[in-house]
Design an enzyme around this catalytic site. Structure first.
Site, short mmCIF file in Angstrom:
data_model
loop_
_atom_site.label_atom_id
_atom_site.label_comp_id
_atom_site.label_asym_id
_atom_site.label_seq_id
_atom_site.Cartn_x
_atom_site.Cartn_y
_atom_site.Cartn_z
CD GLN A 92 0.06 11.88 105.48
OE1 GLN A 92 -0.57 11.63 106.51
NE2 GLN A 92 0.65 10.95 104.74
CG HIS A 94 -3.45 14.76 109.39
ND1 HIS A 94 -3.59 13.65 108.57
CD2 HIS A 94 -2.19 14.69 109.88
CE1 HIS A 94 -2.47 12.95 108.59
NE2 HIS A 94 -1.61 13.57 109.37
CD GLU A 129 0.85 13.11 112.10
OE1 GLU A 129 1.88 13.05 111.39
OE2 GLU A 129 -0.18 12.47 111.84
CG HIS A 251 2.87 16.16 107.59
ND1 HIS A 251 1.59 16.64 107.73
CD2 HIS A 251 2.81 14.84 107.95
CE1 HIS A 251 0.79 15.69 108.15
NE2 HIS A 251 1.50 14.57 108.29
NE ARG A 270 -2.91 8.73 100.90
CZ ARG A 270 -4.00 8.25 101.48
NH1 ARG A 270 -5.20 8.69 101.11
NH2 ARG A 270 -3.91 7.32 102.42
#
Length: 387
Positions: A92, A94, A129, A251, A270
């Site tokens: 995926q 972001h 993240e 990642h 995804r």
């Protein structure tokens, strides 16, 4: 401060044992992938005063502090998790903040239901993240240099992979990565499934550095994401080591338990290793096609005894406190909100003693001290908003 009650997310890739072992509870036999600590509306933590998102909404300035509200709005800007991967998580990326706002607005205008399987943007926020390993932790992160990947692919000796290796060698790096990922994700499903099967067989036979791809294919037979995974750096974190992921970096997490912190978002696009919807055009708009080194992040000592994981994120700051038995109190009072999570041993904060998996929410400005409990050492992770 308020003790939190938190929600387990039973995603299919979750470990059945890692989170129960940390919590000291019996396994249910079902996957327990993530334990959420925060105010995301998808699974808000609960206090005696009510759900955390509602508590904050009732008085944002009191709970978050004026500085946090001014910079991030009337919402807790971070989400803290325990993440336990038993099998590979979907490959995926972001979006960045502008992409998230644009994509969310477009899907709202189109009237796509929030729960629709083809909905990409659950909110208008980005999702930088950080994951910090609590156990040995494996993942794939960021594009490897195309020439190195071409050599890796050639070593498998699979004829149907040769065109990808040729592309990786023939074009500038970013163009090559875009062409290969596009070709993999748009290939005929029957043909790519055969290539995946041949790749898995070769990886199993050769072993060594190819073992990780054989394992991925075992969990996701025929999935184009197995070929996409060959493009990425393989990382292995030891406990206490971390990795930071910015927008657009592909990642997946393969195996292990970690503390994860991110901006308060659930936006995921995804690339593979999933039965869920893959929006190829939107994915290709969001992915950053640049090779990167998978830099391992190690904590830096701070003046208050903390070990800080330094990142460019403005929504969160993660630090770790390793406390000896009966250690002197450390003052953690902050102008912003905090979530404190114990991961080992016992930690005392105020009148509360926290054990593994226990957590508290601390409103902005509330006097906060931590120390080791009288019956052993403890480790505590602290999630805050940067000053």
């Amino acid at each position: 401060m308020d003790r939190l009650t938190n929600t387990i997310r039973p995603y299919a890739w979750g470990s059945t044992t890692a989170i129960p072992e940390l919590l000291g509870t019996p396994p249910t036999g079902e996957p327990q992938a993530e334990l959420w600590f925060g105010a995301h509306p998808g699974a808000p933590s609960h206090l005696e005063r009510g759900p955390l998102d509602q508590v904050i909404a009732a008085d944002p300035v009191r709970e978050l502090g004026p500085s946090t509200v001014r910079r991030h709005g009337p919402h807790l800007p971070f989400l803290l998790k325990l993440l336990a991967a038993g099998t590979p998580v979907s490959l995926q990326v972001h979006p960045d903040l502008d992409q998230a706002k644009t994509g969310h607005a477009a899907e709202e205008r189109a009237g796509i239901p929030f729960t629709a399987p083809h909905r990409n943007y659950k909110d208008a926020n980005h999702k930088p993240e950080l994951i910090c390993a609590l156990t040995p932790f494996d993942g794939l992160c960021g594009f490897r240099r195309p020439a190195e990947t071409a050599d890796l692919i050639a070593g498998l000796g699979v004829d149907s992979l040769k065109p990808y290796a040729d592309l990786l060698r023939a074009h500038p790096e970013e163009a090559a990565l875009r062409e290969v990922l596009t070709a993999v994700l748009t290939a005929d499903r029957t043909a790519i499934a055969e290539t995946v099967a041949e790749t898995a067989a070769a990886a199993t036979r050769i072993g060594g550095r190819y073992t990780v791809y054989a394992d991925i294919a075992r969990h996701y037979p025929g999935d184009p994401g197995v070929i996409a995974a060959l493009l990425l750096n393989h990382i292995r974190l030891q406990p206490g080591e971390a990795i930071y992921l910015s927008a657009g970096v592909p990642h997946t997490y393969l195996h292990g338990l970690g503390v994860e912190i991110m901006a308060n978002s659930d936006n995921v696009l995804r690339c593979g290793l999933t039965p869920k919807h893959i929006d190829v055009p939107e994915l290709l708009r969001v992915v950053r096609f640049a090779p990167t080194d998978a830099a391992v992040l190690r904590p830096e000592a701070d003046v208050d005894g903390a070990e800080v994981y330094d990142t460019p994120a403005t929504e969160f700051r993660l630090s770790r406190h390793v406390l000896a038995p009966d250690s002197a109190p450390r003052d953690l009072t902050s102008a912003g909100p905090q979530i404190l999570l114990c991961t080992t041993g016992r930690v005392t904060t105020g009148e509360l003693t926290l054990g593994p998996g226990d957590s508290v929410f601390v409103p902005a400005g509330e006097k906060t001290e931590i120390s080791g409990a009288d019956n052993g050492a403890g480790t505590l992770f602290r999630a805050t908003v940067p000053d």
